[in-house]
Write an enzyme that holds these catalytic residues in place. Structure first.
Site, short mmCIF file in Angstrom:
data_model
loop_
_atom_site.label_atom_id
_atom_site.label_comp_id
_atom_site.label_asym_id
_atom_site.label_seq_id
_atom_site.Cartn_x
_atom_site.Cartn_y
_atom_site.Cartn_z
N TYR A 145 0.74 -1.31 0.17
CA TYR A 145 0.29 -0.12 -0.20
C TYR A 145 1.19 1.17 0.26
CZ TYR A 145 -3.53 2.94 1.35
OH TYR A 145 -4.78 4.44 1.74
N GLU A 147 3.92 2.24 -0.12
CA GLU A 147 4.63 1.95 -1.87
C GLU A 147 4.12 2.36 -2.97
OE1 GLU A 147 7.72 3.09 -1.35
OE2 GLU A 147 9.41 1.55 -0.10
N ARG A 186 -10.70 -0.59 11.71
CA ARG A 186 -11.05 1.19 12.47
C ARG A 186 -10.85 1.34 13.53
NH1 ARG A 186 -9.48 4.85 6.35
NH2 ARG A 186 -8.69 2.76 5.57
N THR A 210 -2.59 8.97 21.28
CA THR A 210 -3.27 10.01 20.68
C THR A 210 -3.97 9.48 19.57
OG1 THR A 210 -2.38 11.43 19.93
CG2 THR A 210 -3.32 11.56 22.44
N1 LIG Z 1 -10.65 6.42 3.86
C1 LIG Z 1 -9.15 6.58 4.67
O1 LIG Z 1 -9.26 7.45 5.94
C2 LIG Z 1 -8.42 7.28 3.73
C3 LIG Z 1 -6.84 7.55 3.82
C4 LIG Z 1 -5.91 7.95 3.35
C5 LIG Z 1 -6.26 7.91 1.68
N2 LIG Z 1 -7.44 7.00 1.19
C6 LIG Z 1 -7.75 6.53 0.30
O2 LIG Z 1 -9.24 7.22 -0.56
C7 LIG Z 1 -9.47 5.93 -1.93
C8 LIG Z 1 -11.06 5.52 -1.24
O3 LIG Z 1 -10.68 4.91 0.10
P1 LIG Z 1 -12.01 4.31 0.95
O4 LIG Z 1 -11.30 5.30 2.55
O5 LIG Z 1 -13.21 4.81 -0.38
O6 LIG Z 1 -11.40 2.89 1.13
P2 LIG Z 1 -12.28 1.95 0.64
O7 LIG Z 1 -12.40 1.03 0.25
O8 LIG Z 1 -14.69 2.28 0.60
O9 LIG Z 1 -12.92 2.46 -1.01
C9 LIG Z 1 -12.09 2.14 -2.91
C10 LIG Z 1 -12.81 1.19 -3.30
O10 LIG Z 1 -12.08 1.23 -4.48
C11 LIG Z 1 -12.41 -0.06 -4.80
N3 LIG Z 1 -11.42 -0.69 -5.83
C12 LIG Z 1 -10.41 -1.46 -5.07
N4 LIG Z 1 -9.38 -1.76 -6.46
C13 LIG Z 1 -9.67 -2.08 -7.73
C14 LIG Z 1 -9.23 -1.70 -8.72
N5 LIG Z 1 -8.72 -2.66 -9.34
N6 LIG Z 1 -10.38 -1.49 -9.86
C15 LIG Z 1 -11.38 -0.43 -9.25
N7 LIG Z 1 -11.91 -0.44 -7.88
C16 LIG Z 1 -10.82 -0.37 -7.64
C17 LIG Z 1 -12.68 -1.00 -4.48
O11 LIG Z 1 -14.03 -1.23 -4.71
C18 LIG Z 1 -13.61 0.19 -3.48
O12 LIG Z 1 -15.28 0.96 -4.15
C19 LIG Z 1 -8.18 5.08 -1.89
O13 LIG Z 1 -7.66 5.45 -2.27
C20 LIG Z 1 -7.51 5.56 -0.42
O14 LIG Z 1 -6.39 4.85 -0.26
C21 LIG Z 1 -8.62 6.82 2.21
#
Ligand SMILES: NC(=O)c1ccc[n+]([C@@H]2O[C@H](COP(=O)([O-])OP(=O)(O)OC[C@H]3O[C@@H](n4cnc5c(N)ncnc54)[C@H](O)[C@@H]3O)[C@@H](O)[C@H]2O)c1
Length: 315
Positions: A145, A147, A186, A210
């Site tokens: 994730y 990298e 989480r 925290t």
């Molecule tokens: N939620 C957080 O706190 C947080 C923090 C940092 C970064 N992010 C980033 O935000 C983005 C969304 O995160 P989220 O919390 O909504 O997670 P999530 O898992 O709810 O959403 C990710 C979505 O991507 C889809 N997906 C995964 N692999 C795929 C692929 N190969 N092709 C098409 N779709 C694919 C999943 O089915 C899912 O619907 C991600 O890129 C995540 O790294 C989220």
């Protein structure tokens, strides 16, 4: 002006909120998702909407569509999910980025990358400004994730340097709200689900560590503001809530809102637990005119409400 906007990962937690916001602003949305961690339920209310289209597709394969903007959010986001198939996680981040950048280049449109505070790894600097390069293990179980997201940022900036592509990189810190996954480990969803089920709330360690949490509406507002900036603004820009709470404070707040009879149970701290990250949001304030507005208690109330409905709980 109304735009046709591609949101990858649009059936996920953040993606579905982003789509709600963009639809409300009058845009047309193409939601692309392979439903690995996302769910049709998150966009069920939009399936009949005339300006919404869902396409089941894996972003690690090329995609040929006509759109005006791309938000690239596709990627599993919690360790439980991204470690299930780590090779696919790296492919999603890296090949997914190449595919979305290639599409943006062909269409000459701007593309936003959902990056993460995980690019800072286990940081030696607190809070983390965007200039900090991070402290990341390249070969550990979280590396697929961390990298993957770092390589995606590299690709975005090389497309910018080589082809002058319009890129926007947002580094997202811990975000919570309705449509979070109930079982992805989480702390916010864990505590709420445990409290609603009348189970003890599990705190790892003594509860004095925290964490900071950003409510989803605030995060999405920062993301949309970044997309709307002029061509010379690329980021990376941190978006998150710098307010810090101890795990004990969070647990007590959840118990206050949910009510019921749950107790707090203490367990040993896992050894791989990274030290907390806290965003430095000076850039978001000065460049985007953004700062978080939703107080933790309000955000938690809305999140509890969502889980109360989806879990069918009565407590
Ligand atoms: N939620 C957080 O706190 C947080 C923090 C940092 C970064 N992010 C980033 O935000 C983005 C969304 O995160 P989220 O919390 O909504 O997670 P999530 O898992 O709810 O959403 C990710 C979505 O991507 C889809 N997906 C995964 N692999 C795929 C692929 N190969 N092709 C098409 N779709 C694919 C999943 O089915 C899912 O619907 C991600 O890129 C995540 O790294 C989220």
């Amino acid at each position: 002006m109304s735009q046709r906007i591609l949101v990858t990962g649009g059936a996920g937690f953040l993606g579905s909120h982003l789509i709600d916001r963009l639809i409300a602003e009058g845009n047309e949305i193409l939601c692309v998702d392979n439903l690995f961690t996302g769910s049709r339920r998150n966009v069920a209310h939009l399936l009949d909407h005339p300006r919404f289209e869902f396409l089941r597709h894996d972003v690690s394969f090329p995609l040929y569509v006509e759109v005006d903007q791309i938000y690239n959010l596709a990627c599993p986001a919690s360790p439980i999910h991204y470690q299930r198939d780590p090779v696919q996680t790296t492919k999603t981040s890296v090949i997914g980025a190449i595919n979305m950048l290639g599409l943006a280049k062909r269409l000459r449109i701007k593309v936003l990358q959902a990056s993460t505070s995980e690019v800072y790894g286990d940081p030696a600097v607190h809070p983390q400004p965007e200039e900090y390069w991070g402290n990341v293990n390249p070969i550990g179980p979280r590396s697929c994730y961390d990298e993957g997201k770092r390589a995606a940022e590299t690709l975005f900036f090389d497309y910018r340097r080589q082809m002058d592509l319009g890129i926007k990189v947002i580094r997202i810190f811990n975000t919570y709200g309705p449509r979070m996954h109930p079982n992805d480990g989480r702390v916010v969803s864990n505590f709420i689900v445990q409290a609603l089920r009348g189970e003890p709330l599990t705190i790892y360690g003594d509860g004095s560590q925290t964490r900071s949490f950003c409510y989803v509406d605030d995060l999405i507002d920062g993301m949309v503001r970044l997309m709307q900036t002029p061509h010379d603004v690329t980021g990376p820009i941190n978006v998150g809530n710098p307010g810090e709470y101890t795990m004990l404070e969070l647990a007590e707040e959840v118990l206050r809102i949910v009510g019921g009879r749950s107790t707090i149970e203490y367990r040993p701290l896992p050894t791989d637990d990274p030290k907390q990250r806290q965003p430095d949001i000076d850039k978001a304030k000065s460049v985007l005119g953004w700062e978080p507005r939703v107080a933790l208690a309000d955000g938690l109330e809305r999140t509890v409400e969502y889980f109360r409905e989806t879990l069918g709980a009565t407590s």
